[in-house]
Motif scaffolding. Structure first.
Motif, PDB file in Angstrom:
ATOM      1  N   GLU A  36       0.842  -1.367   0.028  1.00  0.00           N
ATOM      2  CA  GLU A  36      -0.091  -0.203  -0.028  1.00  0.00           C
ATOM      3  C   GLU A  36       1.025   1.203   0.060  1.00  0.00           C
ATOM      4  OE1 GLU A  36      -0.366  -2.393   2.250  1.00  0.00           O
ATOM      5  OE2 GLU A  36      -2.389  -3.330   2.128  1.00  0.00           O
ATOM      6  N   LEU A  37       1.871   1.283   1.005  1.00  0.00           N
ATOM      7  CA  LEU A  37       2.765   2.384   1.090  1.00  0.00           C
ATOM      8  C   LEU A  37       3.592   2.737  -0.302  1.00  0.00           C
ATOM      9  CD1 LEU A  37       4.179   4.739   2.364  1.00  0.00           C
ATOM     10  CD2 LEU A  37       5.833   3.181   3.224  1.00  0.00           C
ATOM     11  N   ALA A  38       4.044   1.487  -1.145  1.00  0.00           N
ATOM     12  CA  ALA A  38       4.834   1.659  -2.367  1.00  0.00           C
ATOM     13  C   ALA A  38       3.989   2.151  -3.303  1.00  0.00           C
ATOM     14  CB  ALA A  38       5.449   0.183  -2.727  1.00  0.00           C
ATOM     15  N   ALA A  39       2.667   1.715  -3.302  1.00  0.00           N
ATOM     16  CA  ALA A  39       2.019   2.161  -4.353  1.00  0.00           C
ATOM     17  C   ALA A  39       1.540   3.670  -4.243  1.00  0.00           C
ATOM     18  CB  ALA A  39       0.446   1.411  -4.469  1.00  0.00           C
ATOM     19  N   TYR A  40       1.100   3.867  -2.999  1.00  0.00           N
ATOM     20  CA  TYR A  40       0.778   5.312  -2.632  1.00  0.00           C
ATOM     21  C   TYR A  40       1.883   6.455  -3.201  1.00  0.00           C
ATOM     22  CZ  TYR A  40       0.262   9.297   0.505  1.00  0.00           C
ATOM     23  OH  TYR A  40       0.001  10.732   0.873  1.00  0.00           O
ATOM     24  N   LEU A  41       3.279   6.128  -2.796  1.00  0.00           N
ATOM     25  CA  LEU A  41       4.398   6.895  -3.272  1.00  0.00           C
ATOM     26  C   LEU A  41       4.335   6.939  -5.037  1.00  0.00           C
ATOM     27  CD1 LEU A  41       6.680   6.339  -0.165  1.00  0.00           C
ATOM     28  CD2 LEU A  41       5.406   8.272  -0.686  1.00  0.00           C
ATOM     29  N   ALA A  42       4.216   5.750  -5.261  1.00  0.00           N
ATOM     30  CA  ALA A  42       4.504   5.363  -6.811  1.00  0.00           C
ATOM     31  C   ALA A  42       3.575   6.630  -7.643  1.00  0.00           C
ATOM     32  CB  ALA A  42       4.558   4.089  -7.046  1.00  0.00           C
ATOM     33  N   ALA A  43       2.181   6.454  -6.814  1.00  0.00           N
ATOM     34  CA  ALA A  43       1.140   7.240  -7.558  1.00  0.00           C
ATOM     35  C   ALA A  43       1.159   8.515  -7.654  1.00  0.00           C
ATOM     36  CB  ALA A  43      -0.060   6.774  -7.012  1.00  0.00           C
ATOM     37  N   GLY A  44       2.520   9.097  -6.961  1.00  0.00           N
ATOM     38  CA  GLY A  44       2.723  10.598  -7.099  1.00  0.00           C
ATOM     39  C   GLY A  44       2.299  11.282  -6.011  1.00  0.00           C
TER      40      GLY A  44
END
Length: 59
Positions: free
Chosen positions: A37-45
């Motif tokens: 969830e954290l990785a996706a949150y940050l990768a999403a800008g």
């Protein structure tokens, strides 16, 4: 930013493996730890909201 993201941020922070302002490294550590969830949150800008949270503790 929900409570899951905040909890996962704390998990990365407690590793002491990176400066928390190094977003790319935070993403790599999150991926390594299975904090999807954290990785996706940050990768999403969401770096702006993330940085504001790191600096102020507010979302």
């Amino acid at each position: 930013m929900d409570e899951t993201i905040k909890a996962q941020l704390e998990q990365v922070r407690t590793t002491a493996l990176t400066n928390m302002f190094d977003v790319a490294t935070v993403i790599r550590i999150a991926e390594h730890l299975g904090l999807d969830e954290l990785a996706a949150y940050l990768a999403a800008g969401n770096a702006g909201e993330y940085t504001r949270f790191i600096l102020t503790g507010k979302t």
